[in-house]
Structure formats: C-alpha cells, structure tokens
Motif scaffolding. Structure first.
Motif, PDB file in Angstrom:
ATOM      1  N   LEU A   1     -71.195 -72.716 -20.262  1.00 39.23           N
ATOM      2  CA  LEU A   1     -71.560 -72.877 -18.816  1.00 39.23           C
ATOM      3  C   LEU A   1     -70.259 -72.490 -17.975  1.00 39.23           C
ATOM      4  O   LEU A   1     -69.945 -71.670 -17.126  1.00 39.23           O
ATOM      5  CB  LEU A   1     -72.143 -73.944 -18.257  1.00 39.23           C
ATOM      6  N   LYS A   2     -69.075 -73.190 -18.373  1.00 37.32           N
ATOM      7  CA  LYS A   2     -67.935 -73.025 -17.912  1.00 37.32           C
ATOM      8  C   LYS A   2     -67.362 -71.463 -18.177  1.00 37.32           C
ATOM      9  O   LYS A   2     -66.902 -71.038 -16.841  1.00 37.32           O
ATOM     10  CB  LYS A   2     -66.842 -73.928 -18.371  1.00 37.32           C
ATOM     11  N   ASN A   3     -67.442 -70.935 -19.184  1.00 40.02           N
ATOM     12  CA  ASN A   3     -67.029 -69.733 -19.313  1.00 40.02           C
ATOM     13  C   ASN A   3     -67.847 -68.717 -18.541  1.00 40.02           C
ATOM     14  O   ASN A   3     -67.292 -67.655 -18.050  1.00 40.02           O
ATOM     15  CB  ASN A   3     -67.129 -69.347 -20.805  1.00 40.02           C
TER      16      ASN A   3
ATOM     17  N   SER B   1     -60.663 -74.219  -3.976  1.00 39.23           N
ATOM     18  CA  SER B   1     -60.302 -73.395  -2.992  1.00 39.23           C
ATOM     19  C   SER B   1     -61.405 -73.302  -1.814  1.00 39.23           C
ATOM     20  O   SER B   1     -61.120 -73.185  -0.599  1.00 39.23           O
ATOM     21  CB  SER B   1     -60.648 -71.776  -3.740  1.00 39.23           C
ATOM     22  N   ARG B   2     -62.851 -73.579  -2.009  1.00 36.23           N
ATOM     23  CA  ARG B   2     -63.717 -73.803  -1.119  1.00 36.23           C
ATOM     24  C   ARG B   2     -63.325 -74.918  -0.120  1.00 36.23           C
ATOM     25  O   ARG B   2     -63.522 -74.781   0.951  1.00 36.23           O
ATOM     26  CB  ARG B   2     -65.092 -73.888  -1.553  1.00 36.23           C
TER      27      ARG B   2
ATOM     28  N   GLY C   1     -64.486 -65.732 -11.520  1.00 41.84           N
ATOM     29  CA  GLY C   1     -62.929 -65.342 -11.761  1.00 41.84           C
ATOM     30  C   GLY C   1     -62.086 -66.607 -11.890  1.00 41.84           C
ATOM     31  O   GLY C   1     -60.861 -66.551 -11.606  1.00 41.84           O
ATOM     32  N   ASN C   2     -62.465 -67.635 -11.377  1.00 48.71           N
ATOM     33  CA  ASN C   2     -61.637 -68.956 -11.559  1.00 48.71           C
ATOM     34  C   ASN C   2     -62.653 -69.972 -12.305  1.00 48.71           C
ATOM     35  O   ASN C   2     -63.817 -69.899 -12.398  1.00 48.71           O
ATOM     36  CB  ASN C   2     -61.694 -69.537 -10.107  1.00 48.71           C
ATOM     37  N   SER C   3     -61.773 -71.147 -12.756  1.00 51.38           N
ATOM     38  CA  SER C   3     -62.653 -72.248 -13.184  1.00 51.38           C
ATOM     39  C   SER C   3     -63.504 -72.954 -12.111  1.00 51.38           C
ATOM     40  O   SER C   3     -62.957 -72.678 -10.934  1.00 51.38           O
ATOM     41  CB  SER C   3     -61.399 -73.344 -14.060  1.00 51.38           C
TER      42      SER C   3
END
Length: 73
Positions: A9-11, A27-28, A18-20
């Motif tokens: 799921l993380k991958n 960022s949000r 494009g980010n973890s």
C-alpha cells in the motif's frame, strides 16, 4: 481492510503520488496553513495548533522545509 500488505500500500501510494504518505500529508497541511496565513486572520501559533503542532518552532521548520521561508514571512 484493503487485503494488501502495508508495504504494498505504501509503495503504491508513493508510485501514484510521488511521495510517501507522511510527506504527502505534511505537504497538504502546509498548503492549507499557507492559505490561512495569507488570509491574515489567525496567528502563526493558532494555525500551528490547528495542524497538530504544539511547538511553534517545529511548525516553522516544517513550513520552511516546504516553502523555503518562515510562516511569518
């Protein structure tokens, strides 16, 4: 719940966005915080608290990391 491993799921999230997950959420949060700061109705400390930062300097460091400037600028 999704019937896939947490690693998968993380991958998948990283490949799509494009980010973890952590960086995406931060960022949000910083985008919303920047909008509130531009409105000028709340203090930096109030906005930091709204986004889960009890320590204003940690919020400032996260904001600076995202935008290259301090929240007060």
């Amino acid at each position: 719940m999704m019937h896939v491993s947490q690693t998968h799921l993380k991958n998948s999230f990283r490949n799509y966005y494009g980010n973890s997950v952590y960086k995406y959420i931060r960022s949000r949060k910083m985008q919303k915080a920047a909008s509130l700061l531009e409105e000028g109705q709340l203090s930096v400390m109030e906005i930091a608290g709204m986004f889960g930062y009890e320590n204003c300097s940690k919020f400032a460091a996260a904001f600076r990391g995202e935008y290259g400037v301090s929240p007060s600028s």
